[in-house]
Enzyme design. Structure first.
Site: not given
Ligand code: B16
Ligand code: MG
Length: 225
Positions: A159, A183, A23-24
């Site tokens: 997810k 994650e 996960d990022l």
């Molecule tokens: P974006 P992950 C998620 O990253 C974030 O945890 C979440 O807070 C965010 O809304 C989602 O990405 C979408 O991000 O607006 O940049 O498309 O934890 O899945 O790496």
């Molecule tokens: Mg995350």
């Protein structure tokens, strides 16, 4: 370091594992703080506020779903078209914040773990809900570590649906049972399990259930940290 010393805390890399899917946000980088700032600015512009505790519920959740939750908290109703505009506004503010990210703006141990995995011939993928994932990987100088990047642009279902991780495994040509996911969100842990993968949860036992291992920082994936 040898292949068998990728362990520490409660984690030790099982022998059958050939790929790691990260996960990022919350695992390799701390972009949650920027998401929070941008969403808070949006909520404030609509005349309400929300707490850090409520913000926790947005971890790993897609942009559109995050907006729905925030509007519910503020008891604000918007049409579909207005919601798209609001999501775009939030993303513009968020982009202004992540545009300043640079090499080094990664969580402690992230670069060392990625370096170790590459040196030891593990396949590496990203499995993130974010549509801005590639930009973040590039800005922080870690994009070259990844054999595959599956982000919010590449999936139909968020997810806890397993799609993002199954696509990652497919892109790496590694069977799901030979992949481990790292994650920080409950939705992500549920997604990894639904994909039939092992999962390392990053966080506390009070917040996360269902992970095969729990660590408090990605650096604990290395035994000598
Ligand atoms: P974006 P992950 C998620 O990253 C974030 O945890 C979440 O807070 C965010 O809304 C989602 O990405 C979408 O991000 O607006 O940049 O498309 O934890 O899945 O790496
Ligand atoms: Mg995350």
């Amino acid at each position: 370091m040898t292949q068998n010393n990728l362990h520490g805390g409660q984690f030790s890399m099982p022998n059958e594992i050939r790929a790691v899917i990260f996960d990022l946000d919350g695992v390799l980088v701390d972009t949650a703080v920027f998401h929070f700032q941008a969403w808070k600015r949006l909520a404030n512009s609509l005349g309400f506020d929300f707490t850090r505790k409520q913000n926790e519920q947005l971890k790993g959740v897609s942009r559109s779903r995050s907006l729905e939750l925030i509007l519910t908290w503020g008891n604000v109703h918007k049409t579909q078209e207005e919601q798209e505009q609001l999501a775009k506004q939030k993303n513009d503010w968020y982009l202004a914040l992540i545009n300043d990210m640079q090499p080094g703006d990664t969580l402690p141990g992230a670069v060392e773990v990625l370096t170790y995995l590459r040196a030891n011939h593990y396949k590496i993928a990203l499995g993130s809900a974010s549509k801005n994932a590639r930009l973040i990987l590039k800005n922080t100088g870690i994009v070259h570590f990844f054999d595959a990047v599956v982000d919010g642009n590449a999936v139909q279902r968020s997810k806890p649906d397993p799609e993002v991780f199954l696509k990652g495994a497919l892109a790496l040509a590694v069977p799901a049972d030979k992949c481990v996911v790292v994650e920080d969100s409950q939705a992500g842990i549920d997604a990894a399990r639904a994909a039939g993968m092992q999962v390392v949860g990053l966080g506390s036992i009070d917040d996360l259930t269902g992970a095969d291992y729990l660590i408090s920082s990605v650096k604990e994936l290395l035994s000598d940290q």
